[in-house]
Design a protein around this motif. Structure first.
Motif, PDB file in Angstrom:
ATOM      1  N   ARG A 119       0.829  -1.208   0.000  1.00  0.00           N
ATOM      2  CA  ARG A 119       0.000   0.000   0.000  1.00  0.00           C
ATOM      3  C   ARG A 119       0.866   1.261   0.000  1.00  0.00           C
ATOM      4  NH1 ARG A 119      -2.373  -1.063   4.239  1.00  0.00           N
ATOM      5  NH2 ARG A 119      -1.250   0.297   5.693  1.00  0.00           N
ATOM      6  N   GLU A 120       1.860   1.301   0.881  1.00  0.00           N
ATOM      7  CA  GLU A 120       2.672   2.509   1.013  1.00  0.00           C
ATOM      8  C   GLU A 120       3.608   2.708  -0.175  1.00  0.00           C
ATOM      9  OE1 GLU A 120       4.621   1.846   4.701  1.00  0.00           O
ATOM     10  OE2 GLU A 120       2.760   1.962   5.880  1.00  0.00           O
ATOM     11  N   THR A 121       4.155   1.609  -0.713  1.00  0.00           N
ATOM     12  CA  THR A 121       5.160   1.712  -1.770  1.00  0.00           C
ATOM     13  C   THR A 121       4.556   1.873  -3.149  1.00  0.00           C
ATOM     14  OG1 THR A 121       6.637   0.301  -0.459  1.00  0.00           O
ATOM     15  CG2 THR A 121       7.170   0.570  -2.803  1.00  0.00           C
ATOM     16  N   GLU A 124      -0.029   4.267  -2.415  1.00  0.00           N
ATOM     17  CA  GLU A 124      -0.024   5.644  -1.918  1.00  0.00           C
ATOM     18  C   GLU A 124       1.090   6.477  -2.531  1.00  0.00           C
ATOM     19  OE1 GLU A 124       0.206   5.247   2.292  1.00  0.00           O
ATOM     20  OE2 GLU A 124      -1.818   4.409   2.499  1.00  0.00           O
ATOM     21  N   ASN A 125       2.236   5.852  -2.794  1.00  0.00           N
ATOM     22  CA  ASN A 125       3.396   6.588  -3.304  1.00  0.00           C
ATOM     23  C   ASN A 125       3.936   5.973  -4.586  1.00  0.00           C
ATOM     24  OD1 ASN A 125       3.822   8.451  -0.920  1.00  0.00           O
ATOM     25  ND2 ASN A 125       3.944   6.464   0.113  1.00  0.00           N
TER      26      ASN A 125
END
Length: 362
Positions: A119-121, A124-125
């Motif tokens: 999700r973060e890698t 989202e980004n």
């Protein structure tokens, strides 16, 4: 990038030590019919070192095909491939390097919270729209595949990948219709056609596990002719005269011979096998799981074993895979230098002829 001149020079350097059909045409060049795979193994420094030694041994022993993927061993396999190519006494342009994108990779090790990492890698980004994500880790949308290709080029340390595969697109069928998957493939193929034109990849294709070897009524089925039609449409859209879709990868061994035995595809008014259709469409076929992920190194069914040449069960199993009509190269894991020497030596034995291969199934 692998070149015609360099691959033929590689064949001239090693060819006398192998059987007459060991090296096979691949585009205008040639490749060994045994290739080095990098899928299995823990994401550790020790396994990295073993792979590097094994890959160098293979490259210097007569095998000029290396297959990997952005997600293999948490991204470590691509890095090892790059180091091995640098370290081997072989010209880069004599080696055909293939990699894949579709499964979102970790960075060197498995994170404590994989879902949060993805999700973060990547969401989202990064380049992944959550609507395109399946099973929490698979995405073949155009932006994602381009980003994964760039990641692979960086990890490999190469300017060009010789063959780039969209990895297991049938994973998308868990939540999408076939029609939607074909549409997404065409959009992604458009991007890959542009990357072929730019010189970032030499050619592209699809690497599958189930899609091309199961019949149309199977939930995981994708039609090889329809996939190629979408690639041709993509090439036309970007103004290229011919598509860069030139290869497929699928599992093939004595226990998973569906690509030869199952008439899975409607083609020119009849049902035909994946290998038969690939031949008619002038596609190169690279087989994965040629040793059944190691299981066949312990032995083959006696009736099949008796038809094959080779000093060891592993060599005979490899010769079965590379004997299948239409197969360009049989891939086998390359994490042990001794096993690599044994597997590459399978090429000193002639594979079955087409009639003898057919007779195995009668």
């Amino acid at each position: 990038m692998a070149t015609t001149r360099a691959t033929w020079a590689y064949r001239d350097r090693f060819g006398d030590g192998f059987g007459r059909t060991y090296f096979r045409r691949f585009g205008p060049g040639v490749v060994s019919s045994v290739g080095l795979g990098t899928y299995l193994g823990d994401p550790t420094d020790a396994v990295d070192e073993a792979y590097e030694r094994a890959l160098i041994a293979g490259l210097e022993g007569g095998c000029n095909v290396i297959d990997t993927a952005v997600n293999y061993r948490c991204g470590r396999s691509e890095r090892v491939v790059g180091r091995a190519i640098d370290g081997a006494d072989v010209d880069r342009d004599a080696v055909v390097v293939a990699t894949k994108g579709g499964f979102l990779p970790f960075d060197g090790e498995r994170p404590a919270d994989p879902a949060a990492y993805v999700r973060e890698t990547f969401v989202e980004n990064g380049p992944v729209d959550p609507a395109d994500l399946v099973a929490g880790y698979h995405c073949i949308a155009p932006d994602a595949i381009e980003a994964l290709l760039d990641r692979s080029l960086d990890a490999l340390g190469l300017e060009t990948v010789d063959c780039y595969y969209v990895h297991n697109p049938e994973t998308q069928l868990r939540v999408r219709s076939r029609g939607d998957v074909y549409e997404e493939l065409e959009a992604t193929f458009e991007r890959l056609e542009r990357r072929v034109a730019a010189g970032d990849i030499g050619r592209y294709g699809v690497a599958t596990w189930d899609a091309f070897r199961v019949p149309p009524e199977d939930d995981a089925h994708l039609s090889l002719p329809r996939v190629v039609e979408r690639a041709r449409a993509a090439a036309e859209t970007v103004g290229r005269d011919e598509t860069g879709f030139e290869a497929i990868q699928l599992p093939f061994n004595v226990h998973m011979a569906d690509a030869f035995t199952v008439r899975a595809h409607e083609f020119e008014g009849e049902r035909r096998s994946a290998l038969a259709v690939a031949h008619e469409l002038d596609l190169d076929v690279f087989t994965s799981a040629s040793l059944g992920q190691g299981d066949l190194a312990g032995g083959l069914p006696p009736a099949v074993d008796a038809e094959l040449t080779g000093d060891t069960p592993a060599q005979r199993a490899l010769n079965f895979a590379r004997s299948a009509p239409g197969v360009t190269c049989a891939l086998v894991g390359a994490s042990d230098p001794d096993h690599v020497a044994e597997n590459v030596a399978a090429g000193t034995f002639d594979p079955l002829g087409a009639r003898a291969f057919d007779a195995v199934f009668e």
